[in-house]
Scaffold this motif. Structure first.
Motif, PDB file in Angstrom:
ATOM      1  N   TRP A  30       0.825  -1.206   0.000  1.00  0.00           N
ATOM      2  CA  TRP A  30       0.000   0.000   0.000  1.00  0.00           C
ATOM      3  C   TRP A  30       0.862   1.259   0.000  1.00  0.00           C
ATOM      4  O   TRP A  30       0.470   2.288  -0.561  1.00  0.00           O
ATOM      5  N   ALA A  31       2.053   1.165   0.598  1.00  0.00           N
ATOM      6  CA  ALA A  31       2.967   2.313   0.562  1.00  0.00           C
ATOM      7  C   ALA A  31       3.370   2.617  -0.875  1.00  0.00           C
ATOM      8  O   ALA A  31       3.407   3.786  -1.296  1.00  0.00           O
ATOM      9  N   GLU A  32       3.654   1.574  -1.657  1.00  0.00           N
ATOM     10  CA  GLU A  32       4.003   1.792  -3.063  1.00  0.00           C
ATOM     11  C   GLU A  32       2.796   2.274  -3.850  1.00  0.00           C
ATOM     12  O   GLU A  32       2.917   3.158  -4.712  1.00  0.00           O
ATOM     13  N   TYR A  33       1.637   1.705  -3.569  1.00  0.00           N
ATOM     14  CA  TYR A  33       0.428   2.106  -4.290  1.00  0.00           C
ATOM     15  C   TYR A  33       0.169   3.602  -4.148  1.00  0.00           C
ATOM     16  O   TYR A  33      -0.237   4.270  -5.103  1.00  0.00           O
ATOM     17  N   GLN A  34       0.421   4.131  -2.956  1.00  0.00           N
ATOM     18  CA  GLN A  34       0.146   5.546  -2.716  1.00  0.00           C
ATOM     19  C   GLN A  34       1.086   6.471  -3.473  1.00  0.00           C
ATOM     20  O   GLN A  34       0.818   7.660  -3.596  1.00  0.00           O
ATOM     21  N   THR A  35       2.191   5.926  -4.008  1.00  0.00           N
ATOM     22  CA  THR A  35       3.098   6.738  -4.823  1.00  0.00           C
ATOM     23  C   THR A  35       2.681   6.744  -6.279  1.00  0.00           C
ATOM     24  O   THR A  35       3.232   7.512  -7.070  1.00  0.00           O
ATOM     25  N   ARG A  36       1.729   5.886  -6.653  1.00  0.00           N
ATOM     26  CA  ARG A  36       1.307   5.762  -8.039  1.00  0.00           C
ATOM     27  C   ARG A  36       0.221   6.773  -8.368  1.00  0.00           C
ATOM     28  O   ARG A  36      -0.630   7.097  -7.540  1.00  0.00           O
ATOM     29  N   SER A  37       0.247   7.269  -9.590  1.00  0.00           N
ATOM     30  CA  SER A  37      -0.833   8.100 -10.103  1.00  0.00           C
ATOM     31  C   SER A  37      -1.570   7.270 -11.149  1.00  0.00           C
ATOM     32  O   SER A  37      -1.021   6.966 -12.211  1.00  0.00           O
ATOM     33  N   VAL A  38      -2.788   6.871 -10.828  1.00  0.00           N
ATOM     34  CA  VAL A  38      -3.520   5.921 -11.666  1.00  0.00           C
ATOM     35  C   VAL A  38      -4.828   6.526 -12.123  1.00  0.00           C
ATOM     36  O   VAL A  38      -5.510   7.202 -11.358  1.00  0.00           O
ATOM     37  N   GLN A  39      -5.174   6.273 -13.369  1.00  0.00           N
ATOM     38  CA  GLN A  39      -6.467   6.700 -13.901  1.00  0.00           C
ATOM     39  C   GLN A  39      -7.357   5.476 -14.071  1.00  0.00           C
ATOM     40  O   GLN A  39      -6.887   4.383 -14.392  1.00  0.00           O
ATOM     41  N   TRP A  40      -8.647   5.675 -13.831  1.00  0.00           N
ATOM     42  CA  TRP A  40      -9.617   4.592 -13.981  1.00  0.00           C
ATOM     43  C   TRP A  40     -10.414   4.780 -15.261  1.00  0.00           C
ATOM     44  O   TRP A  40     -10.709   5.916 -15.627  1.00  0.00           O
ATOM     45  N   PRO A  41     -10.751   3.671 -15.897  1.00  0.00           N
ATOM     46  CA  PRO A  41     -10.430   2.289 -15.545  1.00  0.00           C
ATOM     47  C   PRO A  41      -8.971   1.947 -15.833  1.00  0.00           C
ATOM     48  O   PRO A  41      -8.313   2.612 -16.628  1.00  0.00           O
TER      49      PRO A  41
END
Length: 286
Positions: A30-41
């Protein structure tokens, strides 16, 4: 204190084909996930010499007019699946596409498409009893039960507002009171109210349970901590199920909440032996 691994965890390891020779990469933290900028879908396609996976990471919606509903239909037609999976249990098949989405979101849509085209379909959700057993290794039974029933309340409020919340809680409690490992308190609306006040002091009433308490990237209550553990368990169970279907030669079409796809991407690629790519037939919604 050392605890023996439950049988269901050993079984989960055994369903990973060749796990002794090709250990899958870890689920993203989750620490790594929070560094990601993701667009949905967030959409990935894995193509193997025999079998394939189109993995659609959705922004949950119950709106038939949402652009991703049309996109899922378009991708379904282009991909030509032989096996389908949805997140969110096994909802009944509705008579129309719009009604399926209104009542059951993406799960309803996948079930509708699979029934229309005579494609086998199943839920990606792991066995609830096994998930409960896993969570109870680290959390008190009362807290685990509160997690499940309050999450259902928060989802109901998000979809339908506050009217009828108590009736929804009674419906959910009737389900979880029968579940092995969660038959103890809180068993009634009154007990939920009391447990809520005790475990979440100063937070008002269960009638206004917010979604953020179940966000694994937030660290506000014990519910966020349980959510992180639940999501990790679910991610591992899901990739094992997808891997088995692709290994059987199926063209697998799966739709889940987008965060799962991001978290699982690296592990799935390692397990399947190929890197996921963006499908060439994805439309402008991305």
């Amino acid at each position: 204190m050392h605890h023996a691994k439950p049988a269901f965890l050993l079984a989960l390891l055994l369903v990973l084909p060749g796990c002794a020779s090709r250990r899958p990469a870890a689920i993203m933290s989750w620490a790594e996930y929070q560094t990601r900028s993701v667009q949905w879908p967030y959409i990935l396609q894995f193509d193997l010499p025999r079998g394939a996976l189109l993995y659609y990471g959705a922004r949950h919606t119950n709106a038939p007019a949402h652009p991703q509903v049309k996109e899922i239909e378009r991708l379904w037609t282009a991909f030509k699946p032989t096996m389908a999976y949805n997140e969110g249990g096994s909802p009944p098949v509705e008579q129309t596409r719009d009604l399926a989405v209104e009542r059951y979101g993406e799960a309803g849509l996948v079930r509708f498409l699979a029934a229309r085209d005579d494609i086998p379909v199943a839920s990606l959700d792991p066995d609830r009893g096994e998930e409960v057993a896993y969570l109870r290794q680290s959390f008190a039974a009362t807290d685990v039960k509160l997690f499940f029933v309050l999450r259902a309340v928060a989802q109901y409020i998000g979809a339908r507002g506050h009217d009828g919340v108590e009736n929804e809680l009674q419906r959910v409690l009737a389900i979880f009171n029968r579940l092995p490992g969660l038959s103890g308190p809180p068993r009634s609306v009154e007990e939920v109210d009391s447990a809520f006040t005790s475990r979440l002091p100063g937070q008002g009433s269960y009638h206004a349970t917010p979604h953020k308490w179940f966000d694994p990237t937030v660290d506000e209550t014990f519910l966020n901590e349980i959510s992180r553990a639940s999501n990790e368990y679910r991610d591992r169970a899901i990739i094992a199920k997808l891997d088995r279907s692709v290994a059987d030669g199926h063209r697998v079409f799966a739709v889940v909440g987008g965060t799962h796809v991001v978290m699982q991407e690296r592990a799935l690629g390692a397990l399947l032996g190929v890197r996921g790519r963006s499908p060439t037939h994805v439309g402008a919604i991305r």
